[in-house]
Enzyme design. Sequence first.
Site, short mmCIF file in Angstrom:
data_model
loop_
_atom_site.label_atom_id
_atom_site.label_comp_id
_atom_site.label_asym_id
_atom_site.label_seq_id
_atom_site.Cartn_x
_atom_site.Cartn_y
_atom_site.Cartn_z
N SER A 138 6.67 10.06 11.70
CA SER A 138 5.64 9.79 10.69
C SER A 138 6.22 9.84 9.29
O SER A 138 6.71 10.88 8.84
CB SER A 138 4.50 10.83 10.81
OG SER A 138 3.70 10.81 9.64
N ARG A 198 2.97 5.94 -3.39
CA ARG A 198 4.10 6.77 -3.83
C ARG A 198 4.30 6.66 -5.33
O ARG A 198 4.50 7.66 -6.01
CB ARG A 198 5.36 6.36 -3.05
CG ARG A 198 5.29 6.87 -1.60
CD ARG A 198 6.09 6.01 -0.68
NE ARG A 198 6.22 6.55 0.66
CZ ARG A 198 5.36 6.34 1.67
NH1 ARG A 198 4.27 5.61 1.48
NH2 ARG A 198 5.58 6.87 2.87
N LYS A 215 0.84 -1.21 0.00
CA LYS A 215 0.00 0.00 0.00
C LYS A 215 0.87 1.25 0.00
O LYS A 215 0.65 2.18 -0.79
CB LYS A 215 -0.91 -0.05 1.24
CG LYS A 215 -1.82 1.13 1.43
CD LYS A 215 -2.95 0.79 2.37
CE LYS A 215 -2.67 1.06 3.84
NZ LYS A 215 -2.50 2.48 4.19
N SER A 216 1.87 1.30 0.86
CA SER A 216 2.72 2.49 0.95
C SER A 216 3.43 2.76 -0.37
O SER A 216 3.50 3.90 -0.84
CB SER A 216 3.76 2.31 2.06
OG SER A 216 3.12 2.27 3.31
N GLY A 256 -5.32 8.16 4.91
CA GLY A 256 -4.44 9.16 5.51
C GLY A 256 -3.20 9.39 4.64
O GLY A 256 -2.71 10.51 4.52
N ARG A 258 -9.19 12.80 11.42
CA ARG A 258 -7.75 12.57 11.64
C ARG A 258 -6.98 13.88 11.51
O ARG A 258 -7.28 14.71 10.65
CB ARG A 258 -7.25 11.48 10.68
CG ARG A 258 -7.94 10.16 11.02
CD ARG A 258 -7.46 9.03 10.20
NE ARG A 258 -6.06 8.72 10.45
CZ ARG A 258 -5.36 7.88 9.71
NH1 ARG A 258 -5.92 7.28 8.69
NH2 ARG A 258 -4.10 7.64 10.00
N LYS A 284 -5.29 6.44 14.31
CA LYS A 284 -5.28 5.71 13.03
C LYS A 284 -6.74 5.65 12.52
O LYS A 284 -7.58 6.43 12.92
CB LYS A 284 -4.66 4.33 13.19
CG LYS A 284 -3.17 4.39 13.51
CD LYS A 284 -2.37 4.91 12.34
CE LYS A 284 -0.89 5.02 12.64
NZ LYS A 284 -0.16 5.68 11.56
N GLN A 334 4.44 9.60 6.67
CA GLN A 334 3.54 10.42 5.83
C GLN A 334 3.97 11.88 5.86
O GLN A 334 3.99 12.56 4.84
CB GLN A 334 2.10 10.28 6.31
CG GLN A 334 1.53 8.89 6.08
CD GLN A 334 0.16 8.70 6.70
OE1 GLN A 334 -0.35 9.57 7.41
NE2 GLN A 334 -0.44 7.55 6.44
N ASP A 376 1.61 -0.32 12.29
CA ASP A 376 0.45 -0.90 11.57
C ASP A 376 0.18 -2.35 11.95
O ASP A 376 -0.91 -2.86 11.73
CB ASP A 376 0.69 -0.82 10.05
CG ASP A 376 0.59 0.60 9.53
OD1 ASP A 376 0.05 1.47 10.23
OD2 ASP A 376 1.07 0.84 8.39
C1 S3P Z 1 2.37 5.14 6.11
C2 S3P Z 1 2.89 5.61 7.29
C3 S3P Z 1 2.30 5.30 8.60
C4 S3P Z 1 1.37 4.10 8.50
C5 S3P Z 1 0.43 4.18 7.35
C6 S3P Z 1 1.20 4.26 6.05
C7 S3P Z 1 3.05 5.52 4.85
O1 S3P Z 1 1.56 6.41 9.05
O2 S3P Z 1 0.66 3.95 9.71
O3 S3P Z 1 -0.41 3.06 7.30
O4 S3P Z 1 2.75 4.91 3.80
O5 S3P Z 1 3.90 6.42 4.89
P1 S3P Z 1 2.24 7.63 9.83
O6 S3P Z 1 3.12 8.33 8.88
O7 S3P Z 1 1.10 8.47 10.29
O8 S3P Z 1 2.98 7.00 10.98
#
Ligand code: S3P
Length: 426
Positions: free
Chosen positions: A165, A26, A21-22, A93, A121, A340, A167, A313
């Site tokens: 974080s 990107r 997913k991450s 998020g 959030r 979350k 993100q 996660d």
């Molecule tokens: C993510 C970062 C994490 C994670 C989220 C995905 C990412 O969040 O919990 O599921 O893809 O960069 P945070 O950056 O809020 O820790």
Amino acid sequence: MREIITPGGALEGTVRLPGDKSISHRYGMLAAVAEGVSTIHNYSSGADCHSTLGCVRSLGIEVEIDGRQVKVHGRGIHGWQAPATDLDAGNSGSTIRMISGLLAGQPFTSRLIGDESLSQRPMQRIMGPLTQMGATLTARDGKFPPLEIQGADLQPIDYTLPVASAQVKSCVLLAGLTANGETTVHESATTRDHTEVALREFGVDIETGRGWARVKGPARLEARELTVPGDISSAAFFLVAGAIVPGSKLVLQDVGLNPTRATLIEFLVSTGVDVKILDMRMSNGEPRGDLLVQGSQLKGGLIEKQWAAALIDEIPVLAILGAVSSEGLTVRDASELRIKESDRIETVATNLRKMGVTIETTPDGFYIPGGQTFHSAEVESYHDHRIAMAFAVASLRADGPVAINGSEAASVSFPEFWSTLRGIIS
Ligand code: S3P
């Protein structure tokens, strides 16, 4: 929807995970600001990553989706068009926080919205640095979506993350792509580095060191052909399932093993899980490999400090492992769990109690004593994908059927979860 899982015998089979997913987020975003057509193989089937594609489409980018293969017709760093409608991040998020970095440097205003959960959030964590760089951001009550971003010619910054974080780190680095000069981000706990790896793949000059990353803007990204590895956070459900059900033997194919995420494997091994990496290969700067997990004697363990950020996660499903381990599981320094997709300290605790399992919660974690039994019960997903899947795993060790209400939540990251799970229950 409701799924009812009736515990059976040992689990056996081969599991294929959705694309990470991450990484999918990107690649989707960066391809949209690259020059030319990028092809992304094994793009996540989850709704979250499709929210990202929906947003870039609303910004005038052509996206062709053919199952797990996605072609993105990038138009360069300033090729996006002012959106005619709100940009809908859905439940995601990652979408809202990361795309905001790219929107902050555009010569137009955009408005980002999300579902009920995302609308609660916090966004100040990205509003702060983007405002410092020169964009104008407004949000409901100063912190929640809808989030309006009036783009500007951004100034580069040197920014130290106040919370661990990825993100937020990514948001600032992405904003730095359009700023004039060097943008540096510092972090005190290591978070996932997929943005840094992906930027390098797209041809951006990025420097990284222990605890920092620096980009130089304005940047030019080149279209690429990329393959997303399987999602290790989705694999976590099957790693714990295989470990807690005696006699199980599961092979998980092609799992992303980036060191900032593979901490999970290290932690599982430390708790006694019999998991082996069968082979390792590399593609697009991301290591990947097949995993073998077998029914294990579990000790339990402690998650705190930098481990809490690295495993954030996976903590819901590690709670399940903790309850059946001999010594239980303690989690500290994980207050991020409370913000979350649900308040994961409360949702884990409420469902565990419904199953007759003891847990003590704290503001930033919990303690679950070991040697407990999951009882037949009805639990809720609380509209949170990881809660739905964690309790499906718990049901495999229950003393009778378990109903999981709101099971459709799993499709945010893993639409094939329920069929995959049924495929390995004997
Ligand atoms: C993510 C970062 C994490 C994670 C989220 C995905 C990412 O969040 O919990 O599921 O893809 O960069 P945070 O950056 O809020 O820790």
